[in-house]
Design an enzyme around this catalytic site. Structure first.
Site, PDB file in Angstrom:
ATOM      1  N   PRO A   1       0.747  -1.273   0.216  1.00 50.27           N
ATOM      2  CA  PRO A   1       0.062   0.201   0.061  1.00 50.27           C
ATOM      3  C   PRO A   1       0.974   1.422  -0.029  1.00 50.27           C
ATOM      4  CG  PRO A   1       0.039  -0.894   2.163  1.00 50.27           C
ATOM      5  CD  PRO A   1       0.757  -1.833   1.240  1.00 50.27           C
ATOM      6  N   CYS A   2       1.502   1.541  -1.261  1.00 51.36           N
ATOM      7  CA  CYS A   2       2.204   2.826  -1.142  1.00 51.36           C
ATOM      8  C   CYS A   2       1.089   3.836  -1.354  1.00 51.36           C
ATOM      9  CB  CYS A   2       3.111   2.609  -2.375  1.00 51.36           C
ATOM     10  SG  CYS A   2       2.447   2.454  -3.896  1.00 51.36           S
ATOM     11  N   HIS A   3       0.051   3.771  -1.562  1.00 51.48           N
ATOM     12  CA  HIS A   3      -0.827   4.930  -1.593  1.00 51.48           C
ATOM     13  C   HIS A   3      -1.431   5.545  -0.242  1.00 51.48           C
ATOM     14  CE1 HIS A   3      -3.418   1.072  -1.125  1.00 51.48           C
ATOM     15  NE2 HIS A   3      -4.167   1.917  -0.577  1.00 51.48           N
TER      16      HIS A   3
END
Length: 165
Positions: A132-134
């Site tokens: 989850p780099c978002h």
């Protein structure tokens, strides 16, 4: 052997690429979105194998339906030691929350000037959505960089109910 499949989702048709082992298991090497900066492209010699990604596709459907908050997927090895440290830190960000690039830099032991290096490592994350780099935002609370596009980053954060600081 490298295998791939396309999976439809609310962000567009995702390209899944994996490494299939002798026992038939598939380790996910890449999840790319249409038009993604640096996204994977199907190569000669790769085998189209949707069946190899059935479990991963089911988890993606559950995530997009709001029924899954953490993925349980085997990943293929990749990246530098530093990138892997940053990517592990991403996996520790809870669903529905955000952290700053500076917080990730501190977690991996590179505060201050290391923020830029962390941003670069996050930008090279080959597993959008599942890693989850978002969930990483700017210190001022603004959405910053996402290889899949800021509109998709905002959409993923909205799906998770994350309040941008």
């Amino acid at each position: 052997m490298t295998v791939y499949a396309h999976v439809d989702g609310p962000l567009g048709e995702m390209l899944l690429v994996g490494e299939e082992s002798a026992d038939g298991r598939t380790a996910l090497a890449s999840l790319s979105l249409p038009g993604q900066k640096g996204g994977a492209v199907v190569q000669d010699g790769w085998r189209h194998a949707p069946e190899a990604f059935e479990g991963i596709a089911a988890q993606l459907r559950a995530y997009f339906a709001g029924r899954l908050t953490r993925f349980d997927i085997g990943y293929a090895d990749g990246g530098t030691d530093f990138q892997r440290r940053v990517w592990r830190a991403l996996e520790d960000i809870p669903y529905g929350t955000t952290v700053t690039y500076g917080e990730i830099a501190a977690r991996v032991g590179t505060p201050g000037a290391g923020v830029r290096a962390v941003g670069t490592a996050i930008g090279r994350n080959p597993l959008l959505v599942v890693r989850p780099c978002h969930r990483v935002i700017g210190a001022d609370g603004a959405l910053r960089g996402y290889a899949g596009g800021l509109e998709r980053k905002e959409r993923l954060l909205g799906l998770e109910g994350a309040l941008v600081r």
